[in-house]
Design an enzyme around this catalytic site. Sequence first.
Site: not given
Ligand code: WQD
Length: 335
Positions: A124, A148, A152
């Site tokens: 990841s 998490y 990885k």
């Molecule tokens: C994306 C953007 C949030 C939800 C995570 C894990 C990473 C990988 C992918 C496993 C960010 C914003 C999100 C919401 C929002 N997973 N957001 N409201 O955090 O980039 O990565 O998922 O491998 O390890 O960390 O993905 O989809 O949670 O967030 O505003 O309800 O959307 O702040 O900018 P992230 P995400």
Amino acid sequence: MSILVTGGAGYIGSHTCVELLNAGYDIVVIDNFSNSKIESLNRIKEITDKEVTFYEVDLLNREAVENVFKKHSIEAVIHFAGLKAVGESVAIPLHYYHNNITGTLILCDVMKQYGVKNLVFSSSATVYGMPERVPISEDFPLGATNPYGRTKLMIEEILRDLYVADNSWSIALLRYFNPIGAHESGRIGEDPNGIPNNLMPFITQVAVGKLKQLSVFGNDYPTVDGSGVRDYIHVVDLAHGHLKALEKVMSANGVEAYNLGTGTGYSVLEIVAAFEKASGVEVPYQIVDRRPGDVAVCYADATKAKNELGWVATRGIEEMCRDSWKWQKNNPNGY
Ligand code: WQD
């Protein structure tokens, strides 16, 4: 000869199984269904018109893992199985370390016992922690910021040590950026347990009426519109990246990490707008405080995967949004 797919009933695993079967591979799936449904395997059979051999197996049960290697001639392993919720990992770190790391150690030990040394590992972009700049390339400093992500990173280091001890291994470490979208059929897709942590499934559940409104975690980041920027990649492009990595590990020894991203970043508000355009459905949202641990901007330099795997993401944000919506609209309650 078969390809063993651990966690093959999950979101990325199921999409990869479809592409493996379409490419003519024989596959064997093991999954403990802790974060997936057996129905996804039925859908894989429906989409591909091919049988899927699977076993309900937990990687922590060595005897059960060995039985699969006894029954099948395994040529390579694509290892998806693992817990992956960042917030949950902070709350129950021991469970994450035991499940993800011990499970991988058992898998690798059984692989060694049966002389299977071709491995594609689901890593990841979270292993980059808080990158100092973008785009991110594979030689950037590594440093996860949650349990998490540390599982990885630790598994990547374990696999590097394994290769140093025995250079007959061939290992690809695939660092995913932000997988979204679904198979064009709308029959398989992302089906998170409970309230989604990730952006796209939250958006699609608002659009289908399961959730009231989206909370946008901050609009005061130094980005185009203040909201967070990420490298969203279509899950089918990601699946194709696994097939290219499989070809690589079956042809050459070594351990190599590859970023699987598009190289383009989109903000949260840009994703909302793109989704509304693709679906024709309004997504109400409110701006709230930043989410602790989030970075402002994260997107890949995917040059190495292009040069060494011959892989490039081809599906754009419109297709990602369209396919995410088709899955959720056709399966409002998931599988
Ligand atoms: C994306 C953007 C949030 C939800 C995570 C894990 C990473 C990988 C992918 C496993 C960010 C914003 C999100 C919401 C929002 N997973 N957001 N409201 O955090 O980039 O990565 O998922 O491998 O390890 O960390 O993905 O989809 O949670 O967030 O505003 O309800 O959307 O702040 O900018 P992230 P995400």
